[in-house]
Design a protein around this motif. Structure first.
Motif, mmCIF file in Angstrom:
data_model
loop_
_atom_site.group_PDB
_atom_site.id
_atom_site.type_symbol
_atom_site.label_atom_id
_atom_site.label_comp_id
_atom_site.label_asym_id
_atom_site.label_seq_id
_atom_site.Cartn_x
_atom_site.Cartn_y
_atom_site.Cartn_z
ATOM 1 N N GLU A 106 54.260 11.306 41.609
ATOM 2 C CA GLU A 106 54.416 12.335 40.580
ATOM 3 C C GLU A 106 53.910 13.682 41.086
ATOM 4 O OE1 GLU A 106 52.289 10.749 37.309
ATOM 5 O OE2 GLU A 106 53.801 9.196 36.861
ATOM 6 N N TYR A 107 52.816 13.644 41.854
ATOM 7 C CA TYR A 107 52.257 14.892 42.400
ATOM 8 C C TYR A 107 53.230 15.521 43.402
ATOM 9 C CZ TYR A 107 49.358 18.000 45.211
ATOM 10 O OH TYR A 107 48.860 19.081 45.886
ATOM 11 N N LEU A 108 53.793 14.703 44.257
ATOM 12 C CA LEU A 108 54.709 15.218 45.273
ATOM 13 C C LEU A 108 55.994 15.759 44.658
ATOM 14 C CD1 LEU A 108 54.286 12.463 48.022
ATOM 15 C CD2 LEU A 108 53.345 14.778 48.038
ATOM 16 N N GLU A 156 54.684 19.195 42.881
ATOM 17 C CA GLU A 156 54.140 20.241 43.759
ATOM 18 C C GLU A 156 54.917 20.272 45.081
ATOM 19 O OE1 GLU A 156 51.963 22.276 42.680
ATOM 20 O OE2 GLU A 156 51.443 21.211 40.826
ATOM 21 N N GLU A 157 56.140 20.728 45.003
ATOM 22 C CA GLU A 157 56.992 20.735 46.184
ATOM 23 C C GLU A 157 56.461 21.621 47.302
ATOM 24 O OE1 GLU A 157 61.077 21.544 45.496
ATOM 25 O OE2 GLU A 157 61.241 20.181 43.783
ATOM 26 N N SER A 158 55.771 22.693 46.950
ATOM 27 C CA SER A 158 55.285 23.636 47.953
ATOM 28 C C SER A 158 53.788 23.506 48.216
ATOM 29 C CB SER A 158 55.613 25.074 47.527
ATOM 30 O OG SER A 158 55.029 25.367 46.268
ATOM 31 N N ALA A 159 53.221 22.370 47.882
ATOM 32 C CA ALA A 159 51.786 22.163 48.112
ATOM 33 C C ALA A 159 51.470 22.256 49.600
ATOM 34 C CB ALA A 159 51.368 20.802 47.568
ATOM 35 N N GLU A 208 45.794 17.100 50.981
ATOM 36 C CA GLU A 208 44.592 16.407 51.473
ATOM 37 C C GLU A 208 43.617 16.148 50.328
ATOM 38 O OE1 GLU A 208 41.623 15.740 54.929
ATOM 39 O OE2 GLU A 208 43.798 15.882 54.910
ATOM 40 N N ALA A 209 43.400 17.174 49.508
ATOM 41 C CA ALA A 209 42.474 17.030 48.380
ATOM 42 C C ALA A 209 42.994 15.984 47.393
ATOM 43 C CB ALA A 209 42.288 18.370 47.683
ATOM 44 N N LYS A 210 44.309 15.971 47.187
ATOM 45 C CA LYS A 210 44.891 15.058 46.197
ATOM 46 C C LYS A 210 44.800 13.602 46.641
ATOM 47 C CE LYS A 210 46.967 14.319 42.287
ATOM 48 N NZ LYS A 210 46.286 14.661 41.022
ATOM 49 N N VAL A 211 45.107 13.305 47.919
ATOM 50 C CA VAL A 211 45.114 11.902 48.347
ATOM 51 C C VAL A 211 43.700 11.310 48.343
ATOM 52 C CG1 VAL A 211 47.225 12.103 49.713
ATOM 53 C CG2 VAL A 211 45.014 12.527 50.815
ATOM 54 N N TYR A 212 42.707 12.151 48.464
ATOM 55 C CA TYR A 212 41.332 11.644 48.354
ATOM 56 C C TYR A 212 40.896 11.527 46.895
ATOM 57 C CZ TYR A 212 40.257 11.697 53.325
ATOM 58 O OH TYR A 212 40.233 11.403 54.668
ATOM 59 N N ALA A 213 41.500 12.388 46.039
ATOM 60 C CA ALA A 213 41.108 12.395 44.634
ATOM 61 C C ALA A 213 41.728 11.262 43.825
ATOM 62 C CB ALA A 213 41.486 13.740 44.004
ATOM 63 N N ILE A 214 42.953 10.875 44.166
ATOM 64 C CA ILE A 214 43.659 9.869 43.360
ATOM 65 C C ILE A 214 42.862 8.574 43.211
ATOM 66 C CG2 ILE A 214 45.659 8.310 43.389
ATOM 67 C CD1 ILE A 214 47.365 10.688 44.273
ATOM 68 N N PRO A 215 42.348 7.972 44.264
ATOM 69 C CA PRO A 215 41.617 6.711 44.080
ATOM 70 C C PRO A 215 40.139 6.915 43.719
ATOM 71 C CG PRO A 215 41.807 7.193 46.415
ATOM 72 C CD PRO A 215 42.510 8.298 45.696
ATOM 73 N N LYS A 216 39.740 8.168 43.506
ATOM 74 C CA LYS A 216 38.329 8.456 43.267
ATOM 75 C C LYS A 216 37.876 7.897 41.917
ATOM 76 C CE LYS A 216 35.091 12.206 44.113
ATOM 77 N NZ LYS A 216 34.967 13.636 44.489
ATOM 78 N N ASN A 217 36.691 7.283 41.907
ATOM 79 C CA ASN A 217 36.121 6.687 40.698
ATOM 80 C C ASN A 217 34.637 7.054 40.657
ATOM 81 O OD1 ASN A 217 34.942 4.961 38.753
ATOM 82 N ND2 ASN A 217 36.522 3.394 39.105
ATOM 83 N N PRO A 218 34.207 7.774 39.588
ATOM 84 C CA PRO A 218 32.804 8.221 39.518
ATOM 85 C C PRO A 218 31.796 7.084 39.473
ATOM 86 C CG PRO A 218 33.941 8.575 37.431
ATOM 87 C CD PRO A 218 34.988 8.212 38.421
ATOM 88 N N PHE A 248 51.191 14.148 57.298
ATOM 89 C CA PHE A 248 52.411 13.350 57.301
ATOM 90 C C PHE A 248 53.216 13.621 56.024
ATOM 91 C CE2 PHE A 248 54.141 8.732 57.278
ATOM 92 C CZ PHE A 248 55.297 9.141 57.919
ATOM 93 N N LEU A 249 52.546 13.590 54.884
ATOM 94 C CA LEU A 249 53.232 13.794 53.607
ATOM 95 C C LEU A 249 53.774 15.223 53.491
ATOM 96 C CD1 LEU A 249 50.789 11.862 51.243
ATOM 97 C CD2 LEU A 249 53.076 11.145 51.948
ATOM 98 N N TRP A 250 53.066 16.180 54.062
ATOM 99 C CA TRP A 250 53.510 17.587 54.009
ATOM 100 C C TRP A 250 54.757 17.809 54.858
ATOM 101 C CZ3 TRP A 250 53.887 21.230 57.956
ATOM 102 C CH2 TRP A 250 54.128 22.546 57.556
ATOM 103 N N ALA A 251 54.776 17.195 56.035
ATOM 104 C CA ALA A 251 55.842 17.485 56.992
ATOM 105 C C ALA A 251 57.047 16.564 56.875
ATOM 106 C CB ALA A 251 55.289 17.399 58.411
ATOM 107 N N ALA A 252 56.852 15.373 56.349
ATOM 108 C CA ALA A 252 57.921 14.376 56.337
ATOM 109 C C ALA A 252 59.029 14.752 55.346
ATOM 110 C CB ALA A 252 57.356 13.008 56.006
ATOM 111 N N ASP A 253 60.158 14.088 55.515
ATOM 112 C CA ASP A 253 61.301 14.257 54.617
ATOM 113 C C ASP A 253 60.857 13.856 53.206
ATOM 114 O OD1 ASP A 253 63.610 13.735 53.037
ATOM 115 O OD2 ASP A 253 64.808 13.398 54.844
ATOM 116 N N ARG A 254 60.735 14.852 52.327
ATOM 117 C CA ARG A 254 60.149 14.602 51.004
ATOM 118 C C ARG A 254 60.979 13.611 50.181
ATOM 119 N NH1 ARG A 254 56.361 17.544 48.078
ATOM 120 N NH2 ARG A 254 55.542 17.902 50.170
#
Length: 546
Positions: free
Chosen positions: A473-475, A478-481, A487-497, A531-537
């Motif tokens: 959903e994020y990708l 945020e097409e131009s992220a 980087e911040a998002k992939v670390y944040a998604i599984p984050k649990n306080p 990888f996610l930034w450069a790859a075929d979206r």
């Protein structure tokens, strides 16, 4: 021009323990043996019977290094490379149509080009090799022996050889093992009477299946064409259809060209081999001192079939090496090892180490810590220490795949990371990393799966699937992220306080593992945010649609 009268030993060997570069030491030996030369001619050559492979390249490169070392000593030097294209076409290489058997026995320069792109069979392999040498910045004076013979350039030397034919025969017999004489039923006196130092191409067929019957002591020979059974007499100064055989031709050309240095493979340099025969012929028939010969060992290959043969059609040519090595890198590898030492080139992972060693040498040159011998090696390669560090070949291999070998995208990644790098190295090495991977090491490639990894998805928990859905959903949104945003998002998604640092790191690694398995079917992969930034979206989104 005299090429010397010194009778010192005619071979030289350099070792890894020399305090000077091997090229400098050989140049010193040449000047010691031939002190009064106006021009110091260094020579190499080969018959273009097929692909001129990387082992043959060592022949020319060794002569090139000595010629350059002589220049450094203040001497005028000359580099010549002879194409023995007046040699007979001996056999059809494996990759050439069998119909070419009809041309066996013709001079290779008279055989048609297999692909029709060049004027002859010989010219095809000559021009391909010459193009590679031009790319390497090595530009010898090319001598085409078919042109030389047919222009009558060697007429005097041929006649001299004919007049001394029995002396040549005596030399050949003296170096022939007794066992070989017996096996071939050779009667020495009869051999001397019948021996003529000529290869003659029949005027009836153009082929060398001929027999010399008589020589008049001047310039006329009588021969029989064994294919047509016809006989005729020719004046060899008018009909240029003859050449000297190898062990007479080689020393003849030493004198004609004034050669003072020539490398030779082990097949020529071994005791009783071609060089031993030729130096006797040089002295006794042509009244000249033979050049200094440096034996060179053969070059091996890693990561590809080690058997190479130009005549079989499966040789690895310099142009193939230039697909994965930069010109400076390739010359550095050859210049680094003394000719008497074998070494290997690599189409496999060994190339990473070689590029790293080259980069370290350049760095040492830049900071002034490189020793004199290694400095000479780099100078011979044409390398100069770049202002910024070069991009490591291994790093380019990984990043290149991520950006589908798009140089501009790769520059964006490096710039976003604040990486200082030599732009010229990026431009030169990126296509070579691509060729190394796609042409020779396809099994190492990072490739997207063709469809959703259903088997892997079936074993995922609901929470892990939710994390993947959040990433997708994020990708989409945020097409131009930027790389940093992703980087911040992939670390944040599984984050649990509720998790401590160690537990959180474990969960994040598991999330990355899930993404990699869904995209490329592997537990690990390139840096995920990049990888996610450069790859075929669109491809990424389709594989994450679980």
């Amino acid at each position: 021009m005299s090429n010397g009268t010194n009778s010192q030993p005619q071979t030289a060997h350099t070792t890894d323990t020399d305090s000077k570069h091997w090229g400098d030491r050989l140049a010193e030996r040449v000047v010691e043996q031939f002190p009064d030369q106006d021009v110091y001619t260094c020579a190499a050559g080969i018959s273009p019977s097929g692909v001129v492979h990387f082992g043959n390249f060592r022949d020319l490169f060794t002569a090139h290094v000595v010629a350059e070392s002589l220049k450094k000593m203040g001497k005028k030097s000359r580099l010549v490379f002879s194409w023995d294209d007046f040699d007979r076409f001996r056999k059809v290489p494996q990759n050439i149509d069998s119909s070419f058997e009809q041309y066996i026995g013709l001079p290779s320069t008279d055989v048609p080009c297999p692909d029709g792109k060049y004027a002859s069979y010989a010219e095809k392999f000559e021009k391909e090799f010459e193009a590679s040498m031009d790319a390497l910045g090595i530009r010898p004076e090319y001598i085409y022996q078919s042109d030389m013979y047919r222009a009558g350039a060697y007429d005097d030397q041929i006649i001299r050889s004919l007049k001394n034919r029995k002396s040549i025969a005596t030399t050949l017999l003296s170096l022939m093992p007794e066992k070989a004489k017996k096996a071939n039923g050779i009667d020495e006196e009869a051999y001397k009477e019948r021996y003529y130092p000529l290869v003659l191409y029949s005027r009836f067929t153009g082929k060398d299946n001929t027999k010399i019957l008589e020589y008049d002591g001047k310039s006329t020979v009588t021969y029989k064409c064994l294919d047509t059974q016809q006989t005729e007499s020719i004046d060899i100064t008018e009909h240029h259809i003859v050449k000297l055989p190898w062990k007479v031709d080689w020393p003849m050309r030493w004198g004609k060209e004034g050669v003072v240095f020539e490398p030779g493979g082990a097949d020529h340099a071994t005791p009783g081999g071609s060089f031993d025969t030729c130096r006797i012929v040089a002295r006794e028939i042509f009244d000249l001192n033979p050049p200094l010969l440096e034996e060179y060992k053969f070059v091996g290959l890693q990561g590809i079939g080690s058997k190479m043969s130009g005549s079989k059609g499966n040789g690895v040519a310099p142009k193939d090496l230039l697909e994965i090595y930069t010109p400076e890198m390739l010359k550095w590898l050859y210049a680094d090892k003394p000719p008497a030492r074998s070494f290997e080139l690599s189409f496999g992972k060994g190339i990473f180490r070689q590029y790293d060693e080259f980069d370290r040498a350049e760095a040492a040159l830049k900071n002034g810590t490189l020793d004199a011998v290694s400095t000479t090696t780099l100078e011979l390669s044409g390398a100069t220490a770049p202002a910024a560090p070069p991009i490591a070949f291994r790093q380019l291999l990984g990043l290149g795949q991520i950006v589908q070998w798009n140089e501009q995208k790769l520059r964006s990644i490096l710039d976003s990371q604040g990486t200082s790098y030599d732009t010229a190295s990026l431009t030169a090495r990126l296509p070579r990393a691509k060729a190394w991977l796609e042409k020779y090491n396809a099994e190492e490639a990072i490739a997207f799966l063709e469809s959703i990894n259903a088997a892997y998805v079936a074993d995922m928990s609901d929470e892990r699937r939710t994390h993947i859905q959040q990433l997708r959903e994020y990708l989409v949104a945020e097409e131009s992220a930027s790389i940093q945003d992703i980087e911040a998002k992939v670390y944040a998604i599984p984050k649990n306080p509720d998790l401590d640092i160690k537990e959180l790191a474990k969960v994040q690694r598991a999330f990355f593992k899930d993404v990699y398995n869904l995209l490329i079917g592997s537990d690990i992969g390139p840096r995920l945010s990049t990888f996610l930034w450069a790859a075929d979206r669109q491809k990424v989104l389709s594989l994450l649609d679980i």
